[in-house]
Design a protein around this motif. Structure first.
Motif, short mmCIF file in Angstrom:
data_model
loop_
_atom_site.label_atom_id
_atom_site.label_comp_id
_atom_site.label_asym_id
_atom_site.label_seq_id
_atom_site.Cartn_x
_atom_site.Cartn_y
_atom_site.Cartn_z
N VAL A 115 0.80 -0.91 -0.01
CA VAL A 115 0.02 0.12 -0.11
C VAL A 115 0.96 1.26 -0.12
CG1 VAL A 115 -1.68 1.23 1.42
CG2 VAL A 115 -1.98 -1.19 1.07
N LEU A 116 1.95 1.38 0.63
CA LEU A 116 2.59 2.74 1.10
C LEU A 116 3.90 2.63 0.18
CD1 LEU A 116 2.67 2.73 4.91
CD2 LEU A 116 0.99 3.79 3.40
N PRO A 117 3.92 4.04 -0.73
CA PRO A 117 5.27 4.27 -1.48
C PRO A 117 6.43 4.61 -0.35
CG PRO A 117 3.68 5.96 -1.63
CD PRO A 117 3.05 5.10 -0.53
N LEU B 133 7.83 8.50 0.70
CA LEU B 133 7.36 9.03 2.01
C LEU B 133 8.62 9.37 2.83
CD1 LEU B 133 4.45 6.43 2.92
CD2 LEU B 133 4.31 8.88 2.24
N ARG B 134 9.72 8.57 2.80
CA ARG B 134 10.98 8.80 3.41
C ARG B 134 11.56 10.07 3.28
NH1 ARG B 134 13.53 2.81 2.82
NH2 ARG B 134 12.54 1.93 4.74
N SER B 135 11.26 10.79 1.80
CA SER B 135 11.87 12.20 1.41
C SER B 135 10.89 13.28 1.80
CB SER B 135 12.19 11.95 -0.03
OG SER B 135 11.23 11.66 -0.84
N LEU B 136 9.81 13.20 2.12
CA LEU B 136 8.61 13.97 2.40
C LEU B 136 9.20 15.08 3.70
CD1 LEU B 136 5.34 12.38 2.09
CD2 LEU B 136 6.45 13.91 0.49
N GLY C 226 11.96 13.54 7.71
CA GLY C 226 12.99 12.29 7.92
C GLY C 226 12.61 11.09 8.04
N GLY C 227 11.31 10.83 7.34
CA GLY C 227 10.71 9.47 7.35
C GLY C 227 9.81 9.27 8.33
N LEU C 228 9.53 10.29 9.16
CA LEU C 228 8.51 10.39 10.28
C LEU C 228 7.30 11.12 9.85
CD1 LEU C 228 7.40 9.23 13.09
CD2 LEU C 228 8.61 10.98 14.04
N LEU C 229 5.98 10.80 9.68
CA LEU C 229 4.79 11.20 9.24
C LEU C 229 4.09 11.37 10.48
CD1 LEU C 229 5.86 9.63 6.63
CD2 LEU C 229 3.59 10.10 5.94
N THR C 230 3.50 12.46 10.80
CA THR C 230 2.77 12.86 12.26
C THR C 230 1.60 13.42 11.84
OG1 THR C 230 4.94 12.87 13.52
CG2 THR C 230 3.00 13.39 14.57
N VAL D 292 8.46 5.34 8.58
CA VAL D 292 9.13 4.46 7.65
C VAL D 292 10.28 4.36 7.44
CG1 VAL D 292 6.97 4.93 6.11
CG2 VAL D 292 8.82 6.52 5.98
N ARG D 293 11.01 5.16 8.75
CA ARG D 293 12.50 4.94 8.64
C ARG D 293 13.00 3.52 8.66
NH1 ARG D 293 13.03 9.42 13.58
NH2 ARG D 293 11.58 7.72 14.16
N PRO D 294 12.43 2.65 9.64
CA PRO D 294 12.97 1.20 9.63
C PRO D 294 12.28 0.35 8.40
CG PRO D 294 10.94 1.53 11.07
CD PRO D 294 11.42 2.85 10.48
N GLN D 295 13.07 -0.82 8.25
CA GLN D 295 12.49 -1.59 7.00
C GLN D 295 11.19 -1.84 6.93
OE1 GLN D 295 14.95 -5.01 6.51
NE2 GLN D 295 14.15 -5.78 4.56
N ILE D 296 10.51 -2.22 8.09
CA ILE D 296 9.28 -2.58 8.23
C ILE D 296 8.35 -1.12 8.97
CG2 ILE D 296 7.30 -3.93 9.28
CD1 ILE D 296 9.49 -6.16 9.17
N PRO D 297 7.63 -0.62 8.18
CA PRO D 297 6.92 0.69 8.72
C PRO D 297 6.18 0.30 9.89
CG PRO D 297 6.52 0.51 6.35
CD PRO D 297 7.00 -0.68 6.65
#
Length: 740
Positions: free
Chosen positions: A445-447, A451-454, A483-487, A508-513
């Motif tokens: 589902v998630l790109p 998302l990591r570059s947002l 930095g890969g953290l969406l809040t 999404v910073r770790p391999q498994i979101p």
């Protein structure tokens, strides 16, 4: 005196004839082609230019100083084997006498077949470097360098009174020209081909007609554009002021970004660059791009240091969907295929070389109006900032359409329908086992990469928002990504006269979101939630809910399989729809009383004062150990599991009669004091969609209750028959015997 005048006249005439004869002799007896080697050497030494004149040199001396070059190539002395320019023909001439008064009066300048090729190699060196720098120079003595000679007073006076250079050219014509640039480091290549430039008379402070045609191209991405520019150029070198009046630019573009489509564009207006004031502006701006039409103005300041732009932009109403499709931008499927049909924008803008801000936005989209600000604060980081307020917006129109049921889902629905028909049909059939079909998709589902570059900050307020078919009023949202953290810092709004609040995060910073979510609902009608999602209304009432959930993965199945957390819920003043527990209880009591029912059920529903409990989620299985429902005269206790992985349930319900004195629906099930305090067992098992229809009295446990009641009745008979005739110890022993 007359003789003297006659003599002077003859002398002047003789001098003129001598000058004409000398000019004739120089132009006919002197051939500049004999001095090509000297010209090459001079160009090499004084200008760092490797000049190769393959064609003839033509020239004239008086009254026009003329020059004509043919088949000429130019290269830097540093890279003589890599010419950066070749020229088919250059022709120009200058009137001689005006040069004495610093006036440059030229006839037509003609440039034909110019091919300018600029290259940078892997080390970043350009093939034009070194041009303009002399290869030899004489070093002045040390004392001369330390003490430069000052000009004399007469020289200073001469410089101060010297007239500025005045330019006067009849016309300029450039034809069949080509310019290319290639960077070996990046592989980037740009080109301008078929360049055709014509002008009228070029004189300072006058209007100069200009017309330019060219074809532009690039390889990353592959793009091709045809352009035509017309206007009137006016310049004042003393004031450093340059204008392009009545500009008209038009053309067409195509290439990879347009996916085979063609963009037709045009722009017009008035351009001004005032270098003394360090400003530039484009006023009376009008532009088009296919069906898009707009007006505006742009101004720039601090051109020499940190340029800053400001201006205004107005785009008339247009069909945004058709425009995007016309430039090759494929839109995702939407629930409403007429969405993005109407768009209109009025805004002010401000920018720097690294940022762009749209201020005072008034955006109209499909009947919705938004105001506020949108900015890209850093182009390199793609930092997006959004602060908008809207009157109303139906988000569901822009979401993907509902997907068709896949095979597993269709099979599961078939199972549910068959089970429901059996249960509803007779009311006495055995309860089904919980479903075993997979209920969730394993599609990614998630790109994650995107998302990591947002880098975003969003502040959104909408008076009335429809999302996932839920009507939210006074909706507010605050979110940020970095930095890969969406809040999701805050989401709140009114919902069916209740309140909804939520917060969440996606890491999404770790391999498994990793996902977390917290939700709070207060006084929200649960039937409204069910109806909005197209679910059958099996319960009504005001829902109060607190949840704290966490999961991980990147698919529906992974999220459900790893779902953990806790949900606390309370439903006030509710109704169990199509679940007449009173009637089922009456049937059970009538069975125990061995009396037939004499009346029809009074209603289909069961009202209750409150329904509350907690769900403990462990890896996709929701356990509810403490369900409690308060019904007038009854208390319902429940415990069991809801397996979200397959949307099935296995749940036990206990109904406790509290001794309500109200009239029962049928005399056959009148409440006997013996039944007060007994927990009457139900079991709910099967697909979750069945709701209360999947519930039946648990016959096994009901049999045990009947045996216990029979034992109590026998004990009562023993008490009545024996009375005081036997000892208490013997009576207790007999009662214990029948209660086992």
């Amino acid at each position: 005196m007359k003789s003297l005048g006659k003599i002077l006249g003859l002398v002047i005439l003789g001098l003129l004839l001598l000058i004409v004869a000398l000019g004739f002799a120089l132009t006919h007896l002197f051939d500049p082609n004999d001095y090509k080697d000297e010209i090459r050497a001079l160009a090499r030494e004084k200008a760092g230019l490797e000049l190769d004149i393959a064609g003839d040199i033509g020239w004239s001396l008086f009254p026009w100083l003329g020059l004509e070059l043919h088949d000429t190539t130019l290269a830097s002395v540093q890279t003589p084997e890599q010419p950066f320019a070749d020229l088919r023909m250059l022709g120009l001439s200058v009137r001689v006498l005006p040069l004495l008064s610093r006036e440059v009066q030229m006839s037509d300048i003609t440039l034909n077949g110019l091919n300018l090729t600029l290259n940078r190699d892997e080390k970043g060196r350009g093939n034009w470097e070194g041009v303009g720098r002399p290869t030899t120079s004489e070093t002045p003595p040390d004392n001369a360098a330390a003490q430069p000679a000052e000009p004399s007073t007469d020289e200073q006076r001469s410089d101060n009174t010297r007239r500025p250079l005045q330019l006067d050219i009849d016309s300029l014509t450039i034809s069949d020209a080509r310019v290319t640039y290639h960077d070996a480091q990046s592989g980037q290549q740009f080109s301008a081909e078929g360049i055709e430039l014509t002008t009228g008379a070029i004189r300072e402070a006058t209007s100069i007609p200009v017309k330019l045609n060219a074809f532009f191209g690039s390889n990353k991405p592959v793009m091709r554009a045809r352009t035509e520019l017309q206007g009137a150029l006016r310049f004042d070198t003393k004031l450093q002021r340059y204008q392009l009046e009545d500009l008209r630019l038009s053309g067409e573009a195509s290439g990879e970004p347009l996916q085979g489509k063609t963009l037709s564009f045009s722009a017009q207006g008035q351009l001004l660059a005032d270098l003394a004031a360090d400003i530039a502006e484009w006023t009376s701006l009008k532009f088009t791009a296919n069906q898009l039409r707009g007006l505006g103005e742009l101004k720039a300041r601090d051109l020499q240091n940190q340029p800053k732009i400001s201006g205004a932009l107005s785009i008339a109403e247009f069909n945004l969907r058709e425009f995007l499709e016309s430039i090759g931008q494929q839109l995702p499927a939407m629930a409403d295929n007429t969405a993005l049909g109407k768009a209109e924008l009025v805004t002010r803008l401000a920018g720097t070389p690294t940022s762009l801000t749209f201020e005072e936005i008034n955006l109209k989209l499909d009947g919705s109006t938004f105001t506020g600000q949108i900015a890209v604060s850093d182009f390199a980081k793609q930092s997006l900032r959004v602060d908008l307020s809207g009157d109303q917006f139906n988000l569901d129109r822009y979401l993907p359409p509902p997907g068709k049921d896949d095979g597993a889902a269709a099979a599961r629905q078939s199972e549910v329908r068959a089970t429901e028909a059996a249960v509803i049909g007779s009311g006495t059939t055995p309860l089904p086992d919980k479903p075993t079909q997979q209920a969730w998709s394993s599609t990614t589902v998630l790109p994650v990469g995107s998302l990591r570059s947002l880098d975003t900050r969003v502040n959104l307020n909408i008076d009335n928002l429809t999302a996932m078919k839920l009507p939210l009023d006074n909706f507010a949202l605050k979110a940020r990504t970095a930095g890969g953290l969406l809040t999701l810092e805050q989401l709140r709004g009114g919902l069916y006269n209740g309140r909804l609040e939520a917060s969440a995060s996606l890491d999404v910073r770790p391999q498994i979101p990793l996902l977390t979510a917290q939700t709070r609902m207060a006084h929200v009608p649960i039937e409204g939630l069910l109806q909005s999602q197209g679910e059958q209304v099996v319960i009504k009432g005001l829902l109060n809910l607190d949840s704290d959930l966490r999961t991980q993965g990147n698919s529906q199945q992974a999220w459900i399989d790893n779902l953990n957390g806790k949900i606390g819920f309370l439903i006030d003043n509710g109704v169990l729809v199509d679940a007449n527990l009173e009637q089922q209880l009456c049937r059970a009591i009538a069975t125990l009383n061995r009396k037939p029912l004499n009346s029809e059920p009074r209603g289909k529903d069961t009202p209750f004062r409150e329904l509350k409990g907690n769900l403990i989620l462990r890896n996709g299985v929701a356990s509810n150990p403490d369900l409690k429902v308060s019904i007038p005269g009854l208390t319902v206790n429940g415990n069991g599991d809801v397996d979200l992985r397959v949307l099935g349930m296995d749940y036990r319900v206990g109904i406790v009669i509290e001794g309500d004195k109200g009239e029962m629906p049928d005399p056959a099930c009148a409440v006997n004091e013996r039944y007060v305090g007994i927990e009457w067992p139900l079991r709910c098992r099967g697909p979750l969609e069945l709701g209360a229809k999947a519930c039946r009295f648990d016959n096994d446990r009901l049999g045990k209750i009947a045996a216990r009641l029979a034992g109590d009745k026998l004990n009562q008979t023993i008490e009545e028959k024996l009375g005081d005739k036997v000892s208490p110890e013997l009576k207790d022993a007999l009662k214990g015997l029948f209660n086992r």
